[in-house]
Motif scaffolding. Sequence first.
Motif, mmCIF file in Angstrom:
data_model
loop_
_atom_site.group_PDB
_atom_site.id
_atom_site.type_symbol
_atom_site.label_atom_id
_atom_site.label_comp_id
_atom_site.label_asym_id
_atom_site.label_seq_id
_atom_site.Cartn_x
_atom_site.Cartn_y
_atom_site.Cartn_z
ATOM 1 N N VAL A 141 3.802 -26.131 5.543
ATOM 2 C CA VAL A 141 4.064 -24.949 6.370
ATOM 3 C C VAL A 141 2.977 -23.931 6.045
ATOM 4 N N THR A 142 2.324 -23.426 7.074
ATOM 5 C CA THR A 142 1.328 -22.379 6.899
ATOM 6 C C THR A 142 1.683 -21.219 7.815
ATOM 7 N N LEU A 143 1.808 -20.051 7.224
ATOM 8 C CA LEU A 143 2.130 -18.842 7.971
ATOM 9 C C LEU A 143 0.937 -17.899 7.898
ATOM 10 N N THR A 144 0.468 -17.460 9.059
ATOM 11 C CA THR A 144 -0.607 -16.470 9.097
ATOM 12 C C THR A 144 -0.059 -15.216 9.752
ATOM 13 N N HIS A 145 -0.536 -14.080 9.298
ATOM 14 C CA HIS A 145 -0.011 -12.834 9.858
ATOM 15 C C HIS A 145 -1.055 -11.729 9.781
ATOM 16 N N THR A 146 -0.926 -10.821 10.716
ATOM 17 C CA THR A 146 -1.679 -9.577 10.729
ATOM 18 C C THR A 146 -0.740 -8.506 11.254
ATOM 19 N N TRP A 147 -0.607 -7.433 10.501
ATOM 20 C CA TRP A 147 0.315 -6.365 10.874
ATOM 21 C C TRP A 147 -0.365 -5.033 10.644
ATOM 22 N N ASP A 148 -0.530 -4.276 11.703
ATOM 23 C CA ASP A 148 -1.020 -2.907 11.577
ATOM 24 C C ASP A 148 0.162 -2.054 11.138
ATOM 25 N N LEU A 149 0.084 -1.501 9.935
ATOM 26 C CA LEU A 149 1.204 -0.735 9.390
ATOM 27 C C LEU A 149 1.436 0.508 10.248
ATOM 28 N N PRO A 150 2.700 0.842 10.516
ATOM 29 C CA PRO A 150 3.032 1.891 11.496
ATOM 30 C C PRO A 150 3.003 3.313 10.941
ATOM 31 N N PHE A 151 1.965 3.656 10.189
ATOM 32 C CA PHE A 151 1.838 4.999 9.625
ATOM 33 C C PHE A 151 0.531 5.616 10.111
ATOM 34 N N GLY A 152 0.570 6.898 10.445
ATOM 35 C CA GLY A 152 -0.644 7.605 10.813
ATOM 36 C C GLY A 152 -0.681 8.019 12.277
ATOM 37 N N GLY A 203 3.547 13.571 10.380
ATOM 38 C CA GLY A 203 3.611 15.008 10.661
ATOM 39 C C GLY A 203 2.305 15.619 11.119
ATOM 40 N N GLY A 204 1.378 14.818 11.558
ATOM 41 C CA GLY A 204 0.094 15.338 12.016
ATOM 42 C C GLY A 204 -0.790 15.823 10.883
ATOM 43 N N ASN A 205 -0.446 15.554 9.651
ATOM 44 C CA ASN A 205 -1.216 15.970 8.491
ATOM 45 C C ASN A 205 -2.467 15.103 8.389
ATOM 46 N N ARG A 206 -3.627 15.706 8.599
ATOM 47 C CA ARG A 206 -4.895 14.962 8.626
ATOM 48 C C ARG A 206 -5.218 14.305 7.277
ATOM 49 N N ALA A 207 -4.989 15.027 6.182
ATOM 50 C CA ALA A 207 -5.286 14.478 4.849
ATOM 51 C C ALA A 207 -4.372 13.288 4.543
ATOM 52 N N LEU A 208 -3.089 13.422 4.870
ATOM 53 C CA LEU A 208 -2.145 12.339 4.636
ATOM 54 C C LEU A 208 -2.466 11.140 5.522
ATOM 55 N N ASP A 209 -2.893 11.397 6.760
ATOM 56 C CA ASP A 209 -3.286 10.320 7.663
ATOM 57 C C ASP A 209 -4.519 9.593 7.133
ATOM 58 N N LEU A 210 -5.456 10.328 6.551
ATOM 59 C CA LEU A 210 -6.658 9.727 5.992
ATOM 60 C C LEU A 210 -6.313 8.773 4.838
ATOM 61 N N ILE A 211 -5.309 9.121 4.052
ATOM 62 C CA ILE A 211 -4.917 8.299 2.903
ATOM 63 C C ILE A 211 -3.974 7.169 3.305
ATOM 64 N N ALA A 212 -2.916 7.483 4.046
ATOM 65 C CA ALA A 212 -1.842 6.504 4.292
ATOM 66 C C ALA A 212 -1.887 5.848 5.663
ATOM 67 N N GLY A 213 -2.634 6.377 6.584
ATOM 68 C CA GLY A 213 -2.638 5.847 7.943
ATOM 69 C C GLY A 213 -3.704 4.789 8.182
ATOM 70 N N GLY A 214 -3.451 3.931 9.165
ATOM 71 C CA GLY A 214 -4.461 2.985 9.631
ATOM 72 C C GLY A 214 -4.656 1.741 8.787
ATOM 73 N N TRP A 215 -3.693 1.376 7.953
ATOM 74 C CA TRP A 215 -3.833 0.189 7.113
ATOM 75 C C TRP A 215 -3.401 -1.058 7.856
ATOM 76 N N ARG A 216 -4.051 -2.181 7.555
ATOM 77 C CA ARG A 216 -3.719 -3.485 8.144
ATOM 78 C C ARG A 216 -3.385 -4.462 7.007
ATOM 79 N N PHE A 217 -2.218 -5.077 7.127
ATOM 80 C CA PHE A 217 -1.755 -6.066 6.148
ATOM 81 C C PHE A 217 -1.886 -7.439 6.797
ATOM 82 N N SER A 218 -2.604 -8.351 6.148
ATOM 83 C CA SER A 218 -2.779 -9.681 6.724
ATOM 84 C C SER A 218 -2.810 -10.725 5.613
ATOM 85 N N GLY A 219 -2.659 -11.973 6.022
ATOM 86 C CA GLY A 219 -2.701 -13.016 5.014
ATOM 87 C C GLY A 219 -2.372 -14.393 5.541
#
Length: 184
Positions: free
Chosen positions: A9-20, A28-44
Amino acid sequence: MSWDHTQAVTLTHTWDLPFGKNQRWNLGGNRALDLIAGGWRFSGVTTILSGSPFSATVSNAPLLNADFNGVRADIIGDPNVSNPSSNLWFNPAAYTAPQQPYRDGTSSRNSLRGPSEFVANWSLAKSFAITEKKQLEFRWETFNTFNHPNLANPASTIDESGAGQITATAVQMRQMQLGLHFSF
């Protein structure tokens, strides 16, 4: 080495994390927080395999009158053990050197199965826009993420010390790497 696994069994995934920005949780529209926590992609890629096959062999088969390496053994008993472990995966006493001259042993090729494997290779990545056409991507990658000990097949030469024992791993233990990728 045989690549035959009865189950795989092989599972592949790509998920754009829903933050930012423009995501489900916009922070909350916080630019600094978006720069740190927003826009991450989890894959494997996660792979689960049943054990690979191997054969019980002998290194010294005097009745063959030849210099062969890896001659299959004769089976004379039950090769299964009640609780297979790295100390004893199969019963080497269930085999002997071929008893008939000029032939391979009676045990079937690849009649034994080694340990199963579980490997999760995952990554976390984020892209930073520098200009409209230039981006910098940061990646954190892990190989064998859960550090699962994936054992190799046991020593299968029954007339050598250590027969039936596993002394190696099939997959390296957890490794991590960080990377930057600049695209222009």
